[in-house]
Design a protein around this motif. Structure first.
Motif, PDB file in Angstrom:
ATOM      1  N   ARG A 120      -9.649 -20.083   6.526  1.00  0.00           N
ATOM      2  CA  ARG A 120      -9.495 -20.439   7.939  1.00  0.00           C
ATOM      3  C   ARG A 120     -10.538 -19.732   8.786  1.00  0.00           C
ATOM      4  O   ARG A 120     -11.137 -20.325   9.692  1.00  0.00           O
ATOM      5  N   ARG A 124     -13.522 -21.532  10.865  1.00  0.00           N
ATOM      6  CA  ARG A 124     -13.556 -21.375  12.324  1.00  0.00           C
ATOM      7  C   ARG A 124     -14.903 -20.802  12.776  1.00  0.00           C
ATOM      8  O   ARG A 124     -15.490 -21.270  13.763  1.00  0.00           O
ATOM      9  N   LEU A 125     -15.381 -19.786  12.067  1.00  0.00           N
ATOM     10  CA  LEU A 125     -16.646 -19.174  12.457  1.00  0.00           C
ATOM     11  C   LEU A 125     -17.804 -20.152  12.315  1.00  0.00           C
ATOM     12  O   LEU A 125     -18.737 -20.167  13.124  1.00  0.00           O
ATOM     13  N   GLU A 127     -17.599 -23.355  12.731  1.00  0.00           N
ATOM     14  CA  GLU A 127     -17.487 -24.349  13.798  1.00  0.00           C
ATOM     15  C   GLU A 127     -17.818 -23.775  15.165  1.00  0.00           C
ATOM     16  O   GLU A 127     -18.458 -24.429  15.994  1.00  0.00           O
ATOM     17  N   SER A 128     -17.375 -22.522  15.395  1.00  0.00           N
ATOM     18  CA  SER A 128     -17.481 -21.968  16.754  1.00  0.00           C
ATOM     19  C   SER A 128     -18.839 -21.337  17.026  1.00  0.00           C
ATOM     20  O   SER A 128     -19.307 -21.340  18.169  1.00  0.00           O
ATOM     21  N   GLY A 129     -19.477 -20.790  15.987  1.00  0.00           N
ATOM     22  CA  GLY A 129     -20.740 -20.099  16.205  1.00  0.00           C
ATOM     23  C   GLY A 129     -20.626 -18.996  17.238  1.00  0.00           C
ATOM     24  O   GLY A 129     -21.503 -18.839  18.091  1.00  0.00           O
ATOM     25  N   ASP A 130     -19.523 -18.209  17.165  1.00  0.00           N
ATOM     26  CA  ASP A 130     -19.289 -17.198  18.206  1.00  0.00           C
ATOM     27  C   ASP A 130     -20.069 -15.900  17.978  1.00  0.00           C
ATOM     28  O   ASP A 130     -19.916 -14.941  18.736  1.00  0.00           O
ATOM     29  N   THR A 132     -19.868 -13.853  15.348  1.00  0.00           N
ATOM     30  CA  THR A 132     -19.282 -12.924  14.384  1.00  0.00           C
ATOM     31  C   THR A 132     -20.001 -13.076  13.047  1.00  0.00           C
ATOM     32  O   THR A 132     -20.054 -14.167  12.484  1.00  0.00           O
ATOM     33  N   ALA A 221     -11.002 -11.158  13.644  1.00  0.00           N
ATOM     34  CA  ALA A 221     -10.829 -12.571  13.301  1.00  0.00           C
ATOM     35  C   ALA A 221      -9.812 -12.745  12.187  1.00  0.00           C
ATOM     36  O   ALA A 221      -8.956 -13.650  12.227  1.00  0.00           O
ATOM     37  N   GLN A 237      -5.478 -17.348  20.675  1.00  0.00           N
ATOM     38  CA  GLN A 237      -6.872 -17.071  20.445  1.00  0.00           C
ATOM     39  C   GLN A 237      -7.665 -18.306  20.050  1.00  0.00           C
ATOM     40  O   GLN A 237      -8.844 -18.246  19.810  1.00  0.00           O
ATOM     41  N   GLY A 238      -7.000 -19.447  19.952  1.00  0.00           N
ATOM     42  CA  GLY A 238      -7.696 -20.678  19.663  1.00  0.00           C
ATOM     43  C   GLY A 238      -7.693 -21.071  18.203  1.00  0.00           C
ATOM     44  O   GLY A 238      -8.448 -21.921  17.770  1.00  0.00           O
ATOM     45  N   TRP A 239      -6.783 -20.483  17.411  1.00  0.00           N
ATOM     46  CA  TRP A 239      -6.716 -20.842  16.015  1.00  0.00           C
ATOM     47  C   TRP A 239      -5.923 -22.140  15.924  1.00  0.00           C
ATOM     48  O   TRP A 239      -5.253 -22.457  15.083  1.00  0.00           O
TER      49      TRP A 239
END
Length: 239
Positions: A120, A124-125, A127-130, A132, A221, A237-239
């Motif tokens: 997960r 998520r990382l 997709e989000s490119g935040d 991390t 995360a 947190q948007g999960w």
């Protein structure tokens, strides 16, 4: 055994194994095995020989070994651990079936989480490119994913380090089915390794050529993902 020990790989893990052509738990040729171990050592991660499975039993002489094929051969594994190329080649040649462990808390730590949590977070990382960062990641067919990070320990100051006993001890990990933080005083199996059971092993999802990263953003995360899986606060947190 519960979800924490679910051995079914998710889509991300299945994709990686198709891309590399390596089935779960497969044993690489001896020269490839040594090359993989030397790549770990070249990245600076200290290694020491470990036991290996013999069927569902352990190669050690301990009756009823609680961690078959998963523990160091020597009680002096912390001082024995090295990234010296010549020594690792000697060990690999002398014990062609041996697994290897890497001692944590010296150069690196390992955040050890259930399969689902790890997948997960990676999805998520991606997709989000935040921002991390993710370093080396290994997949263990007993239902775990291992995130290798820079250590939070301070080996040069023996009076100030984060001991593994604050989280879990290597031989009591089954008592900690959620997130485990392997740091000073702990170890994990390093790929390529075999586990007890037909075709089970530990393999790289992202190899040791990826640099070690700060564990704290990744820990946040992973902790959020664990909270969502448990149905506890954190879903905001948007999960």
């Amino acid at each position: 055994m519960g979800a924490a020990h679910d051995r079914r790989p998710g889509r991300l893990t299945q994709w990686w194994r198709r891309a590399t052509g390596q089935p779960p738990g497969s044993e690489p040729p001896a020269e490839d095995r040594t090359a993989l171990l030397l790549a770990v050592a070249q990245a600076g991660l200290p290694l020491a020989p470990a036991a290996h499975p013999v069927g569902h039993r352990c190669s050690c002489a301990r009756v009823g070994c609680p961690t078959p094929g998963r523990h160091p051969v020597s009680f002096a594994w912390q001082t024995q651990s090295t990234h010296d190329r010549a020594q690792i080649e000697r060990w690999a040649t002398a014990e062609p079936e041996a697994n290897f462990i890497t001692a944590t808390g010296m150069v690196h730590d390992v955040l050890d989480v259930p399969y689902g949590t790890g997948e997960r977070v990676l999805a998520r990382l991606a997709e989000s490119g935040d921002g991390t960062e993710v370093g080396p990641v290994a997949v263990s067919d007993d239902g775990r994913m291992l995130f290798f990070t820079a250590t939070r320990g301070t080996p040069e100051d023996e009076d100030e380090y984060w001991p593994c006993e604050l989280d879990s001890h290597p031989e009591s990990v089954d008592e900690h089915p959620g997130l485990r933080w392997h740091c000073r005083g702990s170890y994990v199996l390093v790929p390529p390794a075999r586990l007890p059971g037909e075709g089970l092993g530990v393999t790289w999802l992202r190899g040791p050529e990826h640099p070690l990263v700060d564990p704290l953003p990744l820990l946040a995360a992973l902790t959020d993902a664990e909270a969502v899986a448990a149905g506890t606060p954190g879903e905001e947190q948007g999960w």
